[in-house]
Design an enzyme around this catalytic site. Structure first.
Site, PDB file in Angstrom:
ATOM      1  N   HIS A 109     -11.589 -36.686 -15.906  1.00 20.84           N
ATOM      2  CA  HIS A 109     -11.130 -35.298 -15.801  1.00 20.84           C
ATOM      3  C   HIS A 109     -11.183 -34.767 -14.369  1.00 20.84           C
ATOM      4  O   HIS A 109     -10.574 -33.751 -14.063  1.00 20.84           O
ATOM      5  CB  HIS A 109     -11.903 -34.380 -16.766  1.00 20.84           C
ATOM      6  CG  HIS A 109     -13.305 -34.066 -16.369  1.00 20.84           C
ATOM      7  ND1 HIS A 109     -14.408 -34.656 -16.962  1.00 20.84           N
ATOM      8  CD2 HIS A 109     -13.813 -33.201 -15.455  1.00 20.84           C
ATOM      9  CE1 HIS A 109     -15.518 -34.158 -16.435  1.00 20.84           C
ATOM     10  NE2 HIS A 109     -15.178 -33.278 -15.507  1.00 20.84           N
ATOM     11  N   ASP A 139     -13.496 -40.801 -20.631  1.00 22.09           N
ATOM     12  CA  ASP A 139     -13.595 -39.895 -19.471  1.00 22.09           C
ATOM     13  C   ASP A 139     -14.116 -40.618 -18.229  1.00 22.09           C
ATOM     14  O   ASP A 139     -14.914 -40.076 -17.468  1.00 22.09           O
ATOM     15  CB  ASP A 139     -14.490 -38.693 -19.794  1.00 22.09           C
ATOM     16  CG  ASP A 139     -14.269 -37.538 -18.815  1.00 22.09           C
ATOM     17  OD1 ASP A 139     -13.253 -37.547 -18.095  1.00 22.09           O
ATOM     18  OD2 ASP A 139     -15.127 -36.629 -18.761  1.00 22.09           O
ATOM     19  N   SER A 217     -19.606 -33.452 -11.954  1.00 22.24           N
ATOM     20  CA  SER A 217     -18.847 -34.413 -12.753  1.00 22.24           C
ATOM     21  C   SER A 217     -18.632 -35.721 -12.000  1.00 22.24           C
ATOM     22  O   SER A 217     -18.128 -35.728 -10.874  1.00 22.24           O
ATOM     23  CB  SER A 217     -17.472 -33.842 -13.119  1.00 22.24           C
ATOM     24  OG  SER A 217     -17.521 -33.073 -14.270  1.00 22.24           O
TER      25      SER A 217
END
Length: 385
Positions: A109, A139, A217
């Site tokens: 993402h 992901d 992230s």
């Protein structure tokens, strides 16, 4: 890829809990051979993780872990055009080096929809990165940079199966663009589930109370020996900020995905094609189900391997303690000869197989027991498609 980079306000990943937020950072701009190395490093680190980190005498201090690992952590910048406004959009996250060939792991993402991706080593000039491959189902994405091996610090990969609740952990990343920030905590829980950007479930997720925020992230979650045990990917936060509930994709899942991405540029997951729920004694007694344990088939995706094999979904929806169940479908009690007691177990069994493999199921259908053979397919790009 989905075709755009999400802005901060839109960085909400679909998940099993409301308030779960993907922890990349985005902003709109108005002006428009490594596989062998990865596996060997992971196996070497895994052998040292048999005892929980909190019980080992040779655990490192947070300072030691940071000093060793920080040089291998990067800031990832992804730039692309918003297909609706035409404006340039910039996404920001973290990543970490996994080998001397220049491979870097981050979240899908973070780079989703990017036209250009660059990494930055603590204030140095940006280095352009090539996307080797990405997997929306887990992901995970792999980048590669053309940098001399001697300038790279590869982080050792641990064994997430050896992690225990209470183990000390350190997260390193770039929260709110504050490069190479460290936070520490413990493993708060195991076996959590996240919903990936593609809508599929990621199993065995690690929960931690180490402070993780927007921009973390793709960064590493490290154990007390400085080995990566997970990739920080999401936080539970009604407000969007850290409340002490963060989630990391387990490194054993990541390692397998990364190996395939480096080898072929893509990952093919086996697919059954059912929506399912766990049957326990209480549920079975309440609704007089034909099996006390197993997996209830709530729904079958039309045209899926399960559909072609004749598995049947339910037709009656009930609510128990706020949970919705669809009853009347098959109950899977065994898979490949082994008892199945939860939806997670069946999911893991499917995940261990390849597209085209057969899965032998024992199914309770009303008062009869049937044997069903399913030829597993390839998981589609998005759930429900």
């Amino acid at each position: 890829m989905r075709g755009k980079l999400a802005a901060v306000a839109a960085l909400v990943a679909a998940a099993v809990l409301g308030g779960l937020v993907a922890i990349g950072v985005g902003s709109a701009l108005s002006d428009g051979g490594g596989t062998t190395t990865v596996v060997q490093e992971a196996e070497a680190a895994a052998s040292e993780l048999e005892v929980p980190a909190a019980q080992r005498e040779d655990g490192l201090s947070i300072e030691d872990i940071y000093r060793r690992a920080a040089p291998g952590v990067v800031q990832v910048t992804a730039v692309g055009a918003d297909p609706f406004s035409g404006q340039s959009q910039r996404g920001l996250g973290s990543g970490f080096v996994i080998d001397k060939a220049g491979h870097i792991v981050t979240n899908f993402h973070v780079i989703d929809g990017a036209d250009e991706v660059a990494v930055n080593f603590s204030g140095d000039d940006d280095v352009r990165a090539r996307v080797v491959g990405s997997d929306p189902s887990t992901d995970i994405a792999v980048l590669r940079i053309d940098t001399p091996a001697r300038a790279l610090t590869a982080l050792p990969l641990g064994n997430s199966d050896g992690v225990r609740v209470g183990d000390p952990v350190v997260a390193i990343g770039n929260p709110f663009r504050l490069e190479r920030s460290a936070s520490s905590g413990i493993v708060s829980a195991l076996q959590r589930e996240l919903e990936s950007p593609a809508g599929f479930t990621i199993d065995r997720v690690i929960q931690t109370d180490a402070a993780i925020n927007q921009g973390n992230s793709g960064g590493p979650l490290l154990n007390g020996r400085g080995h990566v045990i997970g990739v920080n990917s999401a936080i539970f936060s009604p407000s969007g900020g850290n409340v002490g509930i963060g989630f990391a994709i387990p490194i054993n899942t990541v390692r397998d995905v990364v190996a395939e991405l480096i080898d072929t540029g893509r990952v093919e997951h086996a697919w059954l094609g059912v929506r399912m729920a766990t049957v326990d004694e209480e549920l079975a007694e309440t609704f007089r189900l034909p099996a006390e344990r197993g997996v209830l088939v709530a729904d079958v995706v039309p045209g899926s391997p399960a559909d072609e094999a004749g598995l049947e979904g339910g037709d009656t929806t009930v609510v128990v303690d706020g949970e919705s169940y669809t009853l009347g479908g098959d109950i899977i009690t065994r898979a490949d000869g082994k008892a199945v007691e939860s939806a997670e177990e069946l999911g893991e069994t499917v995940a261990e197989k390849e597209p085209g493999d057969e899965l032998e199921l024992e199914v309770r259908r009303e008062d009869a027991t049937e044997e069903v053979t399913v030829e597993l397919g390839r998981r589609p790009t998005e759930a429900g498609s």
